[in-house]
Design an enzyme around this catalytic site. Structure first.
Site, short mmCIF file in Angstrom:
data_model
loop_
_atom_site.label_atom_id
_atom_site.label_comp_id
_atom_site.label_asym_id
_atom_site.label_seq_id
_atom_site.Cartn_x
_atom_site.Cartn_y
_atom_site.Cartn_z
CE LYS A 127 28.72 -50.96 11.62
NZ LYS A 127 28.23 -51.84 10.55
CG ASN A 128 29.76 -49.74 7.33
OD1 ASN A 128 29.58 -50.61 8.20
ND2 ASN A 128 28.81 -48.94 6.91
NE ARG B 293 21.77 -58.46 4.22
CZ ARG B 293 22.57 -58.15 3.23
NH1 ARG B 293 23.67 -57.50 3.48
NH2 ARG B 293 22.27 -58.47 2.00
CB CYS C 144 18.82 -57.25 8.95
SG CYS C 144 18.93 -55.72 8.04
NE ARG D 72 21.10 -54.75 4.79
CZ ARG D 72 21.95 -54.11 5.58
NH1 ARG D 72 21.75 -54.07 6.86
NH2 ARG D 72 23.01 -53.53 5.08
N PRO D 73 18.56 -58.39 0.06
CG PRO D 73 17.79 -57.80 -2.05
CD PRO D 73 17.73 -57.38 -0.61
CB ILE D 74 23.29 -61.41 -1.30
CG1 ILE D 74 22.73 -62.83 -1.20
CG2 ILE D 74 23.52 -60.81 0.06
CD1 ILE D 74 23.77 -63.83 -0.74
CG LEU E 103 22.49 -56.36 -7.14
CD1 LEU E 103 22.52 -54.92 -6.66
CD2 LEU E 103 22.20 -56.41 -8.64
CG ASP F 146 24.65 -46.42 7.42
OD1 ASP F 146 23.57 -47.01 7.20
OD2 ASP F 146 25.76 -46.99 7.27
NE ARG G 96 25.31 -54.79 14.37
CZ ARG G 96 24.56 -54.27 13.39
NH1 ARG G 96 23.30 -54.00 13.60
NH2 ARG G 96 25.06 -54.04 12.20
C1 UD1 Z 1 26.46 -51.13 3.43
C2 UD1 Z 1 26.77 -50.68 4.83
C3 UD1 Z 1 25.52 -50.09 5.48
C4 UD1 Z 1 24.94 -48.99 4.61
C5 UD1 Z 1 24.74 -49.45 3.17
C6 UD1 Z 1 24.32 -48.35 2.24
C7 UD1 Z 1 28.51 -52.21 5.52
C8 UD1 Z 1 28.92 -53.32 6.42
N1 UD1 Z 1 27.22 -51.83 5.61
O1 UD1 Z 1 25.48 -52.17 3.51
O2 UD1 Z 1 25.88 -49.57 6.76
O3 UD1 Z 1 23.70 -48.58 5.14
O4 UD1 Z 1 25.98 -50.02 2.67
O5 UD1 Z 1 25.21 -47.29 2.30
O6 UD1 Z 1 29.31 -51.66 4.80
N2 UD1 Z 1 20.66 -54.67 -2.71
C9 UD1 Z 1 20.03 -55.55 -3.56
N3 UD1 Z 1 20.73 -56.65 -3.98
C10 UD1 Z 1 22.01 -56.90 -3.58
C11 UD1 Z 1 22.63 -55.99 -2.69
C12 UD1 Z 1 21.92 -54.88 -2.27
O7 UD1 Z 1 18.88 -55.36 -3.95
O8 UD1 Z 1 22.59 -57.91 -3.99
C13 UD1 Z 1 19.91 -53.49 -2.22
C14 UD1 Z 1 19.70 -53.51 -0.71
O9 UD1 Z 1 18.57 -54.27 -0.37
C15 UD1 Z 1 19.55 -52.06 -0.39
C16 UD1 Z 1 20.49 -51.38 -1.39
O10 UD1 Z 1 20.70 -52.34 -2.43
O11 UD1 Z 1 18.21 -51.66 -0.61
C17 UD1 Z 1 21.81 -50.95 -0.81
O12 UD1 Z 1 22.49 -52.05 -0.26
P1 UD1 Z 1 24.07 -52.15 -0.19
O13 UD1 Z 1 24.69 -50.94 -0.81
O14 UD1 Z 1 24.46 -53.49 -0.71
O15 UD1 Z 1 24.31 -52.10 1.37
P2 UD1 Z 1 25.19 -53.09 2.24
O16 UD1 Z 1 26.47 -53.40 1.55
O17 UD1 Z 1 24.35 -54.21 2.71
#
Ligand code: UD1
Length: 419
Positions: A22-23, A92, A116, A121-123, A125, A305, A398
């Site tokens: 999925k990922n 998300r 979520c 889950r901020p973006i 970065l 996960d 999902r």
């Molecule tokens: C992806 C996976 C998810 C998995 C996660 C970590 C997909 C669709 N989902 O989620 O199943 O659990 O990787 O292996 O591939 N963070 C920030 N700022 C950002 C982005 C992330 O602070 O801009 C933080 C998040 O809040 C979290 C950590 O970084 O605490 C890891 O997040 P990230 O690696 O980005 O996970 P996802 O890509 O959302």
């Protein structure tokens, strides 16, 4: 909404074929926008998240054909760069469309994904990386509007190896002028699969799987065909299902390398594992030993996960285990449900202490997120008596294709009812 009814205590035995990841598939579907042509993608799991993203692709103007586990995406012509709001709120990871649409069309408007079930889950970065490439970003009224005149390759150092941020930057940077270097990039296998797909469409990326990814921008893309890697988390969940029921399973179509962090913990707890090319066999003893410490980390550390499923396992192991969840802030919602089954779990912030007991007992449970939901299914498979698991918002579906059907094929007493 669906509900699983599980009569526990049956050993799982037999063979199971692991579906596509999925990922990996979600960023690859987003990437299929970039070539402005045809992408043929095999081994796509039939999951709710895949249909959400497919609907968005159709909604913005792509033609999609989904037959069996193969999808053909045609992204020819102008597409709508305003991404509809609902799917982004519902899933998300639709935020992954941002980099791809932006790279091709110089503009994207997408709603802010928000938090979520497993944390805020901020973006930040993702946005910081895109700004570095020259993207002008305005965030207002819950929307993010991104545009640029020129996208210029740069060196980007990620403060944390975020999977989504690495992918979004790769998806935009393939169309930039010059070279982009992502430092402290995520090293997950799904990033390698995205690199492999993008390179088949004409992109020039090297280094995925390491912490430095180099992307040479281009504007020449072409049609591509690709087979998605197997899902390491689904594979890990079935291995844990065998372990928790004292069973014996043969998993087909897996990549052993991707499972190493989990395999080492399963061996530590007493399971016997045989590894072959694309196959793995697990035999579990009657009762497992507790693993002292499970600390979730970015790949190749123990995957966040798999934390919930492993907690179910440790709740009936001999001894005490300590979990430290370092990746997400709020990822222990399954613990309170396991406690309803008799598990002895104490939580303190990001730490959980699990004292193994001999038997869990069936209970009325609620799946609060995807992997936590899977963990409850595993616990119920091992428990004495019947468990009822409310699969709120179809969380479990999902991430697992035909979960109940596959488990039933392995000897589980499970039925799914639609309520
Ligand atoms: C992806 C996976 C998810 C998995 C996660 C970590 C997909 C669709 N989902 O989620 O199943 O659990 O990787 O292996 O591939 N963070 C920030 N700022 C950002 C982005 C992330 O602070 O801009 C933080 C998040 O809040 C979290 C950590 O970084 O605490 C890891 O997040 P990230 O690696 O980005 O996970 P996802 O890509 O959302």
């Amino acid at each position: 909404m669906s509900k699983f009814i599980i009569n526990g205590g049956k050993k799982l035995e037999g063979e199971v074929k692991v579906e596509g990841s999925k990922n990996a598939v979600l960023p690859i579907l987003a990437a299929s926008l970039i070539n402005g042509g045809e992408s043929i993608i095999h081994n796509i799991p039939r999951l709710k998240d895949v249909s959400i993203l497919t609907n968005v692709l159709e909604n913005i103007g792509c033609k999609v054909l989904f037959n069996g586990n193969t999808m053909v995406v045609n992204s020819k012509g102008e597409l709508n760069t305003n991404i509809p709001e609902r799917p982004v709120k519902e899933m998300r990871s639709s935020i992954i469309l941002m980099g791809a649409v932006l790279g091709r069309f110089k503009h994207v408007r997408i709603s802010y994904p928000g938090g979520c079930e497993i944390g805020p889950r901020p973006i930040d970065l993702h946005l910081k990386g895109l700004r570095k490439l020259g993207v002008n970003i305005i965030e207002s009224h819950g929307y993010i509007v991104c545009q640029y005149d020129k996208l210029i390759g740069k060196e980007i150092h990620l403060d944390y190896p975020s999977v989504g941020a690495t992918e979004n930057i790769m998806l935009a940077a393939v169309s930039a002028e010059g070279t982009t270097i992502i430092q402290n990039a995520a090293r997950e296998p799904e990033i390698i699969d995205l690199q492999n797909f993008l390179n088949k469409t004409g992109a020039k990326i090297t280094g995925a799987g390491s912490s430095t990814i180099k992307i040479l921008g281009t504007n020449r893309f072409h049609n591509a065909e690709h087979t998605v890697i197997p899902d390491r988390i689904v594979a890990g969940t079935y291995l844990t299902a065998a372990a928790i029921t004292g069973g014996k399973l043969v998993l087909q179509d897996i990549i052993v390398e991707h499972l190493k962090p989990l395999i080492s913990k399963l061996i530590e707890s007493g399971c016997k594992i045989e590894k072959y090319d694309k196959t793995i066999i697990i035999k579990s003893p009657k009762r497992l030993n507790a693993v002292e410490m499970i600390r979730t980390l970015p790949y190749p550390g123990f995957p966040t996960d798999m934390q919930a499923q492993f907690m179910s396992l440790m709740s009936i192991a001999k001894g005490t285990s300590v979990f430290v969840e370092t990746v997400f802030e709020n990822r222990y919602k399954h613990a309170e449900e396991l406690v309803k089954m008799g598990a002895k779990i104490k939580l303190d912030g990001r730490t959980a202490v699990v004292r193994g007991i001999r038997k869990l007992t069936g209970a009325q449970l609620t799946a609060k997120d995807l992997r936590g939901g899977a963990a409850l299914v595993l616990a119920a498979l091992a428990a004495e008596g019947v468990s009822y698991i409310d699969n709120n918002d179809n969380h479990i579906e999902r991430g697992y294709e035909d979960f109940d059907i596959k488990l039933k094929g392995l000897g589980a007493d499970i039925i799914k009812v639609i309520v």
